[in-house]
Design a protein around this motif. Structure first.
Motif, mmCIF file in Angstrom:
data_model
loop_
_atom_site.group_PDB
_atom_site.id
_atom_site.type_symbol
_atom_site.label_atom_id
_atom_site.label_comp_id
_atom_site.label_asym_id
_atom_site.label_seq_id
_atom_site.Cartn_x
_atom_site.Cartn_y
_atom_site.Cartn_z
ATOM 1 N N ALA A 109 35.175 47.519 44.296
ATOM 2 C CA ALA A 109 35.363 46.874 43.621
ATOM 3 C C ALA A 109 36.733 45.721 43.805
ATOM 4 C CB ALA A 109 36.444 47.857 42.473
ATOM 5 N N GLY A 110 37.641 46.279 44.766
ATOM 6 C CA GLY A 110 38.395 45.933 45.518
ATOM 7 C C GLY A 110 38.111 44.679 46.380
ATOM 8 N N ALA A 111 36.228 44.604 46.898
ATOM 9 C CA ALA A 111 36.421 43.334 47.445
ATOM 10 C C ALA A 111 36.024 42.024 46.132
ATOM 11 C CB ALA A 111 34.963 43.442 48.133
ATOM 12 N N VAL A 112 35.772 42.535 45.090
ATOM 13 C CA VAL A 112 35.609 41.946 43.772
ATOM 14 C C VAL A 112 37.207 41.008 43.684
ATOM 15 C CG1 VAL A 112 34.797 41.533 41.881
ATOM 16 C CG2 VAL A 112 33.852 42.245 43.571
ATOM 17 N N THR A 113 37.655 42.525 42.822
ATOM 18 C CA THR A 113 38.949 41.718 43.511
ATOM 19 C C THR A 113 40.036 41.151 43.620
ATOM 20 O OG1 THR A 113 39.854 44.266 41.931
ATOM 21 C CG2 THR A 113 41.599 42.896 42.437
ATOM 22 N N ARG A 114 39.648 41.447 44.878
ATOM 23 C CA ARG A 114 39.883 39.778 46.806
ATOM 24 C C ARG A 114 39.246 38.726 46.280
ATOM 25 N NH1 ARG A 114 40.302 44.839 49.523
ATOM 26 N NH2 ARG A 114 38.357 44.227 50.732
ATOM 27 N N GLN A 115 38.835 38.734 45.986
ATOM 28 C CA GLN A 115 37.628 37.265 46.044
ATOM 29 C C GLN A 115 37.992 36.656 44.698
ATOM 30 O OE1 GLN A 115 33.491 38.069 45.635
ATOM 31 N NE2 GLN A 115 33.508 38.630 48.163
ATOM 32 N N MET A 116 38.606 37.471 43.215
ATOM 33 C CA MET A 116 39.357 36.159 42.191
ATOM 34 C C MET A 116 40.652 36.291 42.406
ATOM 35 S SD MET A 116 36.727 36.274 40.020
ATOM 36 C CE MET A 116 36.056 35.952 41.584
ATOM 37 N N GLY A 117 41.025 37.178 42.786
ATOM 38 C CA GLY A 117 42.799 36.835 43.794
ATOM 39 C C GLY A 117 42.963 35.779 44.301
#
Length: 108
Positions: free
Chosen positions: A31-39
């Motif tokens: 979930a953190g990787a997806v959040t970072r990518q969207m950021g």
């Protein structure tokens, strides 16, 4: 720098799944990787793609306008990849055909 095409794939997954958690499962990312990518994507584009409402997200109008363009980029990139992988060497030329042994332009 992140792989832009994979970031676009994640963006489309978030838009289609409706949650970053479900998109992370689909993409097999944390979930953190997806959040970072969207950021990263929001910062790169200079626009907000999602509004956070507690623990859920809502796509912005901009995100809704961009998702089809992201799908088109992904489709074109996939088509390019398929076409490139279907080329085979015949003599000294690359020609369309079935995938076979790969060699470089110097013959190795």
């Amino acid at each position: 720098m992140l792989d832009y095409l994979n970031v676009l794939r994640t963006f489309v997954a978030v838009m289609e799944c409706g949650t970053m958690a479900e998109a992370s499962r689909q993409r097999r990312y944390t979930a953190g990787a997806v959040t970072r990518q969207m950021g990263w994507l929001q910062q790169h584009l200079g626009i907000r793609l999602f509004e956070h409402e507690g623990r859920s997200i809502r796509p912005t109008t901009e995100a809704q306008q961009l998702v089809d363009a992201a799908r088109s980029v992904i489709c074109e990139a996939d088509s390019f990849d398929r076409n490139a992988r279907s080329l085979v060497w015949v003599g000294e030329k690359l020609v369309p055909g079935r995938a076979g042994p790969r060699r470089t332009s110097n013959g190795t």
